[in-house]
Structures are given as structure tokens and as C-alpha cells.
Motif scaffolding. Structure first.
Motif, mmCIF file in Angstrom:
data_model
loop_
_atom_site.group_PDB
_atom_site.id
_atom_site.type_symbol
_atom_site.label_atom_id
_atom_site.label_comp_id
_atom_site.label_asym_id
_atom_site.label_seq_id
_atom_site.Cartn_x
_atom_site.Cartn_y
_atom_site.Cartn_z
ATOM 1 N N UNK A 3 -81.300 -9.423 -15.097
ATOM 2 C CA UNK A 3 -80.659 -10.434 -14.248
ATOM 3 C C UNK A 3 -79.381 -9.896 -13.614
ATOM 4 N N UNK A 4 -78.686 -9.025 -14.326
ATOM 5 C CA UNK A 4 -77.443 -8.449 -13.817
ATOM 6 C C UNK A 4 -77.616 -7.724 -12.491
ATOM 7 N N UNK A 5 -78.859 -7.367 -12.175
ATOM 8 C CA UNK A 5 -79.123 -6.673 -10.912
ATOM 9 C C UNK A 5 -78.910 -7.572 -9.699
ATOM 10 N N UNK A 6 -78.736 -8.857 -9.935
ATOM 11 C CA UNK A 6 -78.436 -9.779 -8.825
ATOM 12 C C UNK A 6 -77.123 -9.381 -8.127
ATOM 13 N N UNK A 7 -76.271 -8.667 -8.830
ATOM 14 C CA UNK A 7 -75.026 -8.144 -8.244
ATOM 15 C C UNK A 7 -75.282 -7.168 -7.102
ATOM 16 N N UNK A 8 -76.470 -6.599 -7.042
ATOM 17 C CA UNK A 8 -76.772 -5.605 -6.012
ATOM 18 C C UNK A 8 -77.385 -6.233 -4.758
ATOM 19 N N UNK A 9 -77.586 -7.556 -4.767
ATOM 20 C CA UNK A 9 -78.171 -8.235 -3.600
ATOM 21 C C UNK A 9 -77.043 -8.749 -2.693
ATOM 22 N N UNK A 28 -84.154 -13.205 -5.952
ATOM 23 C CA UNK A 28 -83.713 -12.263 -4.903
ATOM 24 C C UNK A 28 -83.633 -10.822 -5.416
ATOM 25 N N UNK A 29 -83.610 -10.655 -6.737
ATOM 26 C CA UNK A 29 -83.605 -9.293 -7.291
ATOM 27 C C UNK A 29 -84.818 -8.525 -6.758
ATOM 28 N N UNK A 30 -85.962 -9.207 -6.671
ATOM 29 C CA UNK A 30 -87.156 -8.563 -6.105
ATOM 30 C C UNK A 30 -87.363 -8.905 -4.628
ATOM 31 N N UNK A 31 -86.993 -10.116 -4.229
ATOM 32 C CA UNK A 31 -87.394 -10.605 -2.906
ATOM 33 C C UNK A 31 -86.278 -10.530 -1.862
ATOM 34 N N UNK A 32 -85.060 -10.210 -2.274
ATOM 35 C CA UNK A 32 -83.943 -10.108 -1.328
ATOM 36 C C UNK A 32 -83.428 -11.462 -0.869
ATOM 37 N N UNK A 33 -82.306 -11.465 -0.163
ATOM 38 C CA UNK A 33 -81.708 -12.696 0.352
ATOM 39 C C UNK A 33 -82.278 -13.006 1.734
ATOM 40 N N UNK A 34 -82.146 -14.251 2.077
ATOM 41 C CA UNK A 34 -82.792 -14.865 3.209
ATOM 42 C C UNK A 34 -81.754 -15.582 4.079
ATOM 43 N N UNK A 64 -94.927 -15.825 3.472
ATOM 44 C CA UNK A 64 -94.829 -14.527 2.794
ATOM 45 C C UNK A 64 -93.652 -14.532 1.825
ATOM 46 N N UNK A 65 -92.531 -15.118 2.275
ATOM 47 C CA UNK A 65 -91.328 -15.178 1.443
ATOM 48 C C UNK A 65 -91.577 -15.979 0.165
ATOM 49 N N UNK A 66 -92.255 -17.115 0.311
ATOM 50 C CA UNK A 66 -92.529 -17.930 -0.874
ATOM 51 C C UNK A 66 -93.408 -17.213 -1.892
ATOM 52 N N UNK A 67 -94.399 -16.477 -1.395
ATOM 53 C CA UNK A 67 -95.282 -15.728 -2.293
ATOM 54 C C UNK A 67 -94.504 -14.630 -3.010
ATOM 55 N N UNK A 68 -93.620 -13.975 -2.266
ATOM 56 C CA UNK A 68 -92.808 -12.907 -2.848
ATOM 57 C C UNK A 68 -91.881 -13.467 -3.938
ATOM 58 N N UNK A 69 -91.295 -14.625 -3.659
ATOM 59 C CA UNK A 69 -90.374 -15.229 -4.630
ATOM 60 C C UNK A 69 -91.117 -15.740 -5.865
ATOM 61 N N UNK A 70 -92.320 -16.260 -5.672
ATOM 62 C CA UNK A 70 -93.103 -16.719 -6.830
ATOM 63 C C UNK A 70 -93.475 -15.538 -7.722
ATOM 64 N N UNK A 71 -93.819 -14.406 -7.109
ATOM 65 C CA UNK A 71 -94.135 -13.200 -7.893
ATOM 66 C C UNK A 71 -92.898 -12.714 -8.638
ATOM 67 N N UNK A 72 -91.752 -12.790 -7.978
ATOM 68 C CA UNK A 72 -90.493 -12.388 -8.623
ATOM 69 C C UNK A 72 -90.196 -13.293 -9.818
ATOM 70 N N UNK A 73 -90.424 -14.595 -9.645
ATOM 71 C CA UNK A 73 -90.187 -15.541 -10.745
ATOM 72 C C UNK A 73 -91.126 -15.245 -11.911
ATOM 73 N N UNK A 74 -92.392 -14.942 -11.612
ATOM 74 C CA UNK A 74 -93.340 -14.567 -12.679
ATOM 75 C C UNK A 74 -92.799 -13.390 -13.486
ATOM 76 N N UNK A 75 -92.357 -12.360 -12.765
ATOM 77 C CA UNK A 75 -91.895 -11.154 -13.453
ATOM 78 C C UNK A 75 -90.621 -11.429 -14.256
#
Ligand SMILES: [Ca+2]
Lengths: 195, 195
Positions: free
Chosen positions: B16-22, B75-81, B91-102
Motif C-alpha cells: 500500500x505504501x507504493x501509493x506514495x509513488x502515484x 491507483x497503485x496499479x491503475x494510476x490516477x485519473x 477500460x479504467x473500471x476493469x483495470x481498477x477492479x483487477x487492482x482491487x482483486x490483487x
């Protein structure tokens, strides 16, 4: 509607945003740079949310989260205080109290007093909520150091006996289970680091 | 004690700390640089804590704070919007759902499901808590722009009609009092900016 309260609250919130400019001795998860105190405060609040089940009986996590959101605001005026650096504790406390007067003083008086009381409770480190919050605040940096090649331990040449003496009481007192999990990891890491 | 739960929780917290890099499109309070999503999440949680008295009836601020602590993790996987950028929503929603799964999948299953449910609730934007949380998330950036010479409004050449059309429904729906306070300030600012 009167906008007086919102005007004051927004002045506080914008000023609070300056916590992003305070740099800490620990690094971000990816090791790319030093953490700032705003993102650190977020990380701690998330630690409390996720690790609440390991808190001692009688801890209310929602209050702990609020304390952690507020706990570093005084650094906007007083700066960060690395654990292993040298510091004049009395001067630091006076500086932080003056910072709290100024910052919480931006809010409507009733709200400023309530949030100041929460910060005072955190600082006094006597209630179960404050003790768990303080322990989480002490527990996060070593974890960041473990994943960033030693981080501030390298800079301050920290050894296991120094770490244990300084940190064990601080983490154990409010979060003994977190200390039990962390201690062997840090001991093994610092043993490797000093060879 | 078994360390399985703590091992999983700590893996989640470090990741989660990687959110600092977004990096986001809005600037920090002092205008010195772009905000990252970790410090932004802290700032929003503080907004909720301070502005809770302006929330509609039936909102539980403690749940709102938890949502805001979690809301940007994907956003760690899907980036900011950025609000005023062009984006393929599906596409964004699918990417964010996959990020939430992970990401929530790193946690012990019961806890991952509970925090994922809180994020899903935020995204669905239907309950009073989610609506207030989303409105606070929409309310903070214009305030940052107001104190940083227009910030992302300048980059995206935003005018008042564009702002009002896009943001009024989003902020009004969960936090009408915050919208009433903000609207005249933004209108006056954008009028000056476009002259
Ligand atoms: Ca956001």
C-alpha cells in the motif's frame, strides 16, 4: 448560511496540507525517496485500520485513526524528530505546544479545543487509544527500514541493542503483539547489517 | 502465536505504501510540487474529520474516513485519473477492479473481503457515507487549485461552465453545503483566469 465556521475550517485544512513539505528520516515503500509526514500519517492510519485486531482490549480504532491523522501536524512549525538523532526534549516540547496553539487555533474554538484534546491525549500516552496509536507510530518506521535496505538505521549506525533499548518499551507498551512479530525480524536484519 | 495474519497484513501495508509513488494533477498546499495519492488520501481523511458537521444526516464520519483511507489504493496499479482529462471509463473500471482483486487479495480473506466491500461501496456511490466520501474527494482539488494559482485548471484550460457542469452534481449530491460554500469562490476565480 453563515460561512464563518467553514471559512475557519478550510483555512486550517489548507494550512494542514503543508505537512507534505516535512521530510522524515524513513523512506517510502519503494525506497525511491524519503517519506513526508503527510503520506506517513496516511500510512499510519491505514496500519491502525488493518492491525486493529492486534490492539489490546479497550482500544477504539476509530479514535486511534483520528489521533494518527492529527499527530504530526505540529511538525509544520516544529519539524520532524528522528528517533535516533540528538534532540533537546524540553525545547522540542515547547516548540510543538506553540505549533499546536497556532494550528488548532485556526479552527472554530469548540472544534479546535476538541482536536487539540485528542492531540494532547496522544502526546500524554496514557490512555489505551493513545498508547496503541503511539506504538503504531513507532512500529511503522522499522518496517519501512526492513524493506528499504535498512534506511535510517544505516544513516544512524543503529545496532540491535540500541534499537531494542530505545524501541522495545515504546512499541511493547501499546502493542505487545506487534513487537513480538517485529523483534526477531529486526534483530536478524541488524545482525547482518553490522557484519 | 501464529504469524500468518500479521504476515499477510504487513505485506498489504508495505505494498500500500507504493501509493506514495502515484502523482496527481493537483499541487500541494504550498504549490511547490504535484500531490501524490498517499498524502492526498491523508488530506481527504482530515477533510472528512474536520468537515463532518456539514455532512447530510445519516452519515457516519468514521466509516467515511476509512473509505477515504482506502479509496485510491487501486491507483497503485491503475494510476490516477485527472477529472478534466480524457479517459476510457470502461477500460479504467476493469483495470481498477483487477487492482482491487490483487491488493485486497494480499490480506487475510475475511479482512480483504470486508475492506473490499468498503471500497466497492465507495465506488458505487449510493449510500450516504459513500456519497459524502466521494463529494469530499471532489471538493478538495478545487480548493487546492484556489490556493495554488489555479493549478490543474490552468493546465486543462477549465472554464466556470465546464467546471459547474462536471463538478456541481458530484459535490452537491453528497455534500450540498460544501458546494454552496465553494461555488462562488471558483466562479470568481475562473472568471479572472479566463480574462
Ligand atoms: Ca481521489
Amino acid at each position: 448560511m453563515s460561512t464563518e465556521r467553514l471559512d475557519a475550517q478550510m483555512a486550517f485544512l489548507i494550512e494542514a496540507g503543508r505537512l507534505s513539505a516535512v521530510t522524515r528520516a524513513t523512506k517510502t515503500s519503494d525506497g525511491a525517496r524519503f517519506e513526508n509526514s503527510a503520506e506517513h500519517s496516511w500510512h499510519l492510519a491505514l496500519f491502525a485500520l488493518v492491525l486493529g485486531e492486534h490492539a489490546p482490549e479497550g482500544v477504539t480504532i476509530e479514535r486511534v485513526i483520528k489521533m494518527l491523522l492529527l499527530h504530526d501536524l505540529v511538525e509544520i512549525d516544529a519539524g520532524d524528530n528522528p528517533f535516533f538523532g540528538e534532540v533537546d526534549e524540553t525545547a522540542k516540547e515547547a516548540e510543538e505546544a506553540a505549533a499546536a496553539d497556532r494550528l488548532f487555533g485556526l479552527l472554530p474554538a469548540d472544534q479546535g479545543a476538541a482536536l487539540r484534546a485528542l492531540w494532547d491525549e496522544f502526546e500524554a500516552n496514557e490512555t489505551p487509544d493513545a498508547r496503541f496509536a503511539k506504538s503504531v507510530d513507532r512500529f511503522q518506521p522499522p518496517n519501512m527500514n526492513l524493506v528499504t535496505q535498512g534506511g535510517s538505521w544505516v544513516d544512524y549506525k543503529v545496532t540491535w541493542p540500541v534499537f531494542e533499548k530505545k524501541m522495545a518499551p515504546k512499541i511493547k507498551s501499546g502493542a505487545p503483539k506487534l513487537w513480538d512479530w517485529l523483534a526477531p525480524k529486526v534483530e536478524a536484519f541488524l545482525a547482518r547489517l553490522s557484519h
